[in-house]
Design a protein around this motif. Structure first.
Motif, PDB file in Angstrom:
ATOM      1  N   THR A   1       0.869  -1.179   0.000  1.00  0.00           N
ATOM      2  CA  THR A   1       0.000   0.000   0.000  1.00  0.00           C
ATOM      3  C   THR A   1       0.908   1.232   0.000  1.00  0.00           C
ATOM      4  OG1 THR A   1      -0.090  -0.099   2.415  1.00  0.00           O
ATOM      5  CG2 THR A   1      -1.895  -1.161   1.246  1.00  0.00           C
ATOM      6  N   GLY A   2       0.327   2.385   0.321  1.00  0.00           N
ATOM      7  CA  GLY A   2       1.134   3.598   0.286  1.00  0.00           C
ATOM      8  C   GLY A   2       1.141   4.317   1.614  1.00  0.00           C
TER       9      GLY A   2
ATOM     10  N   SER B   1       3.311  10.836   2.664  1.00  0.00           N
ATOM     11  CA  SER B   1       4.446  11.456   1.986  1.00  0.00           C
ATOM     12  C   SER B   1       5.719  11.007   2.690  1.00  0.00           C
ATOM     13  CB  SER B   1       4.345  12.985   2.025  1.00  0.00           C
ATOM     14  OG  SER B   1       4.662  13.453   3.327  1.00  0.00           O
TER      15      SER B   1
ATOM     16  N   THR C   1      -1.798   2.146   6.634  1.00  0.00           N
ATOM     17  CA  THR C   1      -3.098   1.896   6.017  1.00  0.00           C
ATOM     18  C   THR C   1      -3.954   1.045   6.953  1.00  0.00           C
ATOM     19  OG1 THR C   1      -2.094   2.001   3.839  1.00  0.00           O
ATOM     20  CG2 THR C   1      -4.247   0.954   3.981  1.00  0.00           C
TER      21      THR C   1
ATOM     22  N   TYR D   1      -3.370  18.205  -5.371  1.00  0.00           N
ATOM     23  CA  TYR D   1      -4.019  17.000  -5.921  1.00  0.00           C
ATOM     24  C   TYR D   1      -4.472  17.266  -7.352  1.00  0.00           C
ATOM     25  CZ  TYR D   1      -7.291  12.973  -5.805  1.00  0.00           C
ATOM     26  OH  TYR D   1      -7.965  11.799  -6.050  1.00  0.00           O
TER      27      TYR D   1
ATOM     28  N   ASN E   1     -10.868  12.933   0.140  1.00  0.00           N
ATOM     29  CA  ASN E   1     -10.293  11.800   0.891  1.00  0.00           C
ATOM     30  C   ASN E   1     -11.347  10.814   1.351  1.00  0.00           C
ATOM     31  OD1 ASN E   1      -7.575  12.108   0.700  1.00  0.00           O
ATOM     32  ND2 ASN E   1      -7.451  13.540   2.435  1.00  0.00           N
TER      33      ASN E   1
ATOM     34  N   ASN F   1     -12.540   8.683  -1.746  1.00  0.00           N
ATOM     35  CA  ASN F   1     -11.689   7.580  -2.209  1.00  0.00           C
ATOM     36  C   ASN F   1     -11.241   6.640  -1.098  1.00  0.00           C
ATOM     37  OD1 ASN F   1      -9.436   8.738  -1.034  1.00  0.00           O
ATOM     38  ND2 ASN F   1      -8.762   9.731  -2.905  1.00  0.00           N
ATOM     39  N   SER F   2     -11.983   6.611  -0.009  1.00  0.00           N
ATOM     40  CA  SER F   2     -11.606   5.618   1.010  1.00  0.00           C
ATOM     41  C   SER F   2     -12.810   5.024   1.743  1.00  0.00           C
ATOM     42  CB  SER F   2     -10.626   6.227   2.014  1.00  0.00           C
ATOM     43  OG  SER F   2     -11.233   7.273   2.742  1.00  0.00           O
TER      44      SER F   2
ATOM     45  N   SER G   1      -7.360   3.321   2.913  1.00  0.00           N
ATOM     46  CA  SER G   1      -7.009   3.433   1.503  1.00  0.00           C
ATOM     47  C   SER G   1      -8.192   3.045   0.628  1.00  0.00           C
ATOM     48  CB  SER G   1      -5.820   2.520   1.213  1.00  0.00           C
ATOM     49  OG  SER G   1      -5.629   2.407  -0.170  1.00  0.00           O
TER      50      SER G   1
ATOM     51  N   ASP H   1       1.302   7.923  -3.611  1.00  0.00           N
ATOM     52  CA  ASP H   1       0.268   7.937  -4.666  1.00  0.00           C
ATOM     53  C   ASP H   1       0.875   8.310  -6.018  1.00  0.00           C
ATOM     54  OD1 ASP H   1      -1.650   7.169  -2.937  1.00  0.00           O
ATOM     55  OD2 ASP H   1      -2.691   9.101  -2.821  1.00  0.00           O
ATOM     56  N   SER H   2       1.898   9.165  -5.966  1.00  0.00           N
ATOM     57  CA  SER H   2       2.513   9.626  -7.216  1.00  0.00           C
ATOM     58  C   SER H   2       3.444   8.589  -7.848  1.00  0.00           C
ATOM     59  CB  SER H   2       3.278  10.925  -6.942  1.00  0.00           C
ATOM     60  OG  SER H   2       4.197  10.716  -5.881  1.00  0.00           O
TER      61      SER H   2
ATOM     62  N   GLU I   1       5.649   3.658 -13.687  1.00  0.00           N
ATOM     63  CA  GLU I   1       5.637   3.266 -12.273  1.00  0.00           C
ATOM     64  C   GLU I   1       7.061   3.374 -11.720  1.00  0.00           C
ATOM     65  OE1 GLU I   1       4.147  -0.705 -11.474  1.00  0.00           O
ATOM     66  OE2 GLU I   1       4.872  -0.656  -9.394  1.00  0.00           O
TER      67      GLU I   1
END
Ligand code: BES
Ligand code: MN
Ligand code: MN
Length: 471
Positions: free
Chosen positions: A195-196, A199, A206, A286, A304, A307-308, A410, A436-437, A445
């Motif tokens: 997962t992510g 930053s 998560t 964003y 946020n 998307n969660s 997430s 995410d970036s 990727e």
């Protein structure tokens, strides 16, 4: 454990990493060169070869037993180092398969020729390759963390590895394997890096994954493609009809219109939503990152939240008719779409697929026939933050990043996690180090060198704190 003082332990890990970092990076680069695309059978030998490479890496990292377990699909690599039955056992899960690389023309360097480049979010460089972040790079952090602990003789507990090759196509062989090997896979906590985080200066853990219901629809009009002049206006055009049907699945507030769809959706309290809103987030950044002038989503919810904690419905692909060069005047006989619904806790994938099918059939005009075929699905997951797994992870992040991690739900899915809880009765801790970036599933990727090394640094501390808290 030979090193008790966390400060000394961290210095020890750091110096091991700085001594071996070039090798760590090169090993990952070699792994990323193999195109282990599970969705495309043209790459099946590469997927199998990747399994062999992982097996060797686990042996080298100090596992006492490593096996390639055959399944009805791609093999699962199982490895273990069991040092003492009195001590807890961590089960590490990851996947060695990757998404297809297309559209290949949008990559700035070939997807299976890894190269290090710097980006705005990764000034120290990032490895660009398909699978760099999802999940080879993140999975391999665990192999290298194990290497550190075995070389330095400070592995504090038992560890098992289970690395699969079908995550990107629904994990059906893993489900088959887990159901047959509960005893072998018994553990006290499952640890996953897939997962992510927010930053590189604000770690997060998560605490939720969405479920998934994925269907393909086929709309059939006339029994053959027709001249759009001779028949246009008089018979149903399946593409027009399909577009209308899809458009009707969301109302003017972007609320999904399928009857019963929201029945079991877990509503968060205002307190919980206020807590979520504390996570750092810039709507402007964003929008800038995506080159969009505005966001879009369900009325009454923030980006946020959308998307969660909220369920969604999206068309992933739509086709039919003439799409070649020039203009062909035709009314196609058939139109198709692939539709995914992301689900939140308490929604059941099977039930949602059924509700969708019923509704979709009911809104079809008599002039067309509709067929709905379910693809893979899975349930969502929420990690409670009051268990020792979460606390140990947070303590580890606090050490290595200098600030505590923020819990964050997430939008993505790892459907097998809900099955782990059901079959193995253990909680999963999602220690993701991607951003995410990092463009997972997209062209270009990549995975930050900082993130890769920070992961290797943080994981041994998780083992230490989990073992201490377990007593
Ligand atoms: N690693 C991702 C899931 C993920 C990424 C979760 C980032 C949270 C944050 C995983 O490999 C994935 O792509 N899952 C698929 C579902 C699967 C059934 C194909 C997904 O979420 O679309
Ligand atoms: Mn993944
Ligand atoms: Mn993925």
């Amino acid at each position: 454990m030979s090193i008790i003082n966390p400060k000394i332990l961290m210095e020890n890990i750091k110096s091991y990493i700085s001594q071996h970092k070039d090798r760590f990076i090169n090993e990952l680069i070699e792994l990323l060169k193999i195109p282990s695309i599970s969705a495309d059978s043209a790459y099946s030998q590469d997927v199998l070869n990747t399994a062999d490479v992982i097996k060797d890496s686990l042996i080298k990292a100090g596992c006492d037993k490593v096996e390639i377990c055959e399944t009805p699909g791609y093999p699962i690599i199982y490895g273990e180092k069991l040092i003492n039955p009195e001590l807890p056992t961590v089960l590490v899960y990851g996947h060695y398969d990757v998404q297809p690389a297309d559209p290949i023309e949008l990559w700035t360097s070939p997807p299976f020729e890894p190269i290090i480049k710097t980006t705005e979010t990764h000034p120290d460089g990032a490895i660009f390759a398909r699978g760099a972040c999802d999940d080879k790079g993140q999975m391999y952090m665990h192999v290298k963390a194990l290497e550190y602990m075995t070389v330095n003789g400070n592995l504090p507990c038992n560890v098992k590895f289970m690395i699969e090759g079908e995550e990107e196509i629904g994990s059906s062989s893993l489900a088959w394997y887990v159901k047959r090997n509960q005893e072998k896979l018994s553990n006290d906590v499952i640890l996953i890096s897939d997962t992510g985080m927010i930053s590189n200066s604000q770690p997060s853990i998560t605490t939720g994954l969405r479920g998934l219901s994925y269907v393909e629809v086929e709309v059939t009009g006339p029994n053959r493609d027709l001249h759009s002049g001779l028949y246009g206006g008089a018979v149903a055009n399946p593409i027009n009809i399909l577009s209308k049907m899809i458009a009707s699945l969301q109302d003017e507030n972007n609320h999904i219109t399928i009857p019963g769809f929201y029945d079991n959706v877990e509503e968060l309290s205002l307190e919980e939503r206020a807590e979520m809103a504390k996570a750092p987030f810039s709507l402007d950044a964003y929008k800038n990152a995506l080159d969009i002038d505005d966001v879009h989503g369900e009325k009454g919810y923030t980006t946020n939240e959308r998307n969660s904690i909220r369920p969604t419905l999206d068309v992933n692909g739509i086709w039919g008719g003439y799409t070649g060069e020039g203009a062909k005047t035709v009314i196609a006989s058939k139109a198709y779409a692939k539709i995914s619904m992301r689900l939140v806790p308490n929604q059941k994938s099977e039930n949602i697929t059924e509700l969708f099918t019923k509704h979709f059939e009911s809104i079809a005009p008599k002039s067309v026939k509709v067929k709905v075929t379910p693809h893979h699905g899975g349930e969502g997951y929420v990690t409670p933050i009051d268990n020792i797994g979460y606390k140990a992870a947070n303590k580890a992040y606090t050490e290595t990043f200098g600030i505590p991690a923020i819990p964050q739900r997430s939008g993505g899915s790892i459907p097998i996690v809900a099955l782990f809880e059901k079959e193995l009765k253990s909680k999963t801790i999602l220690m993701g180090f991607g951003l995410d970036s990092d463009a997972i599933h997209s062209p270009n990727e990549h995975f930050g060198i900082f993130n890769y090394l920070k992961g290797i640094e943080t994981i041994p501390l998780f083992y230490k704190y989990f073992t201490e808290m377990f007593k």
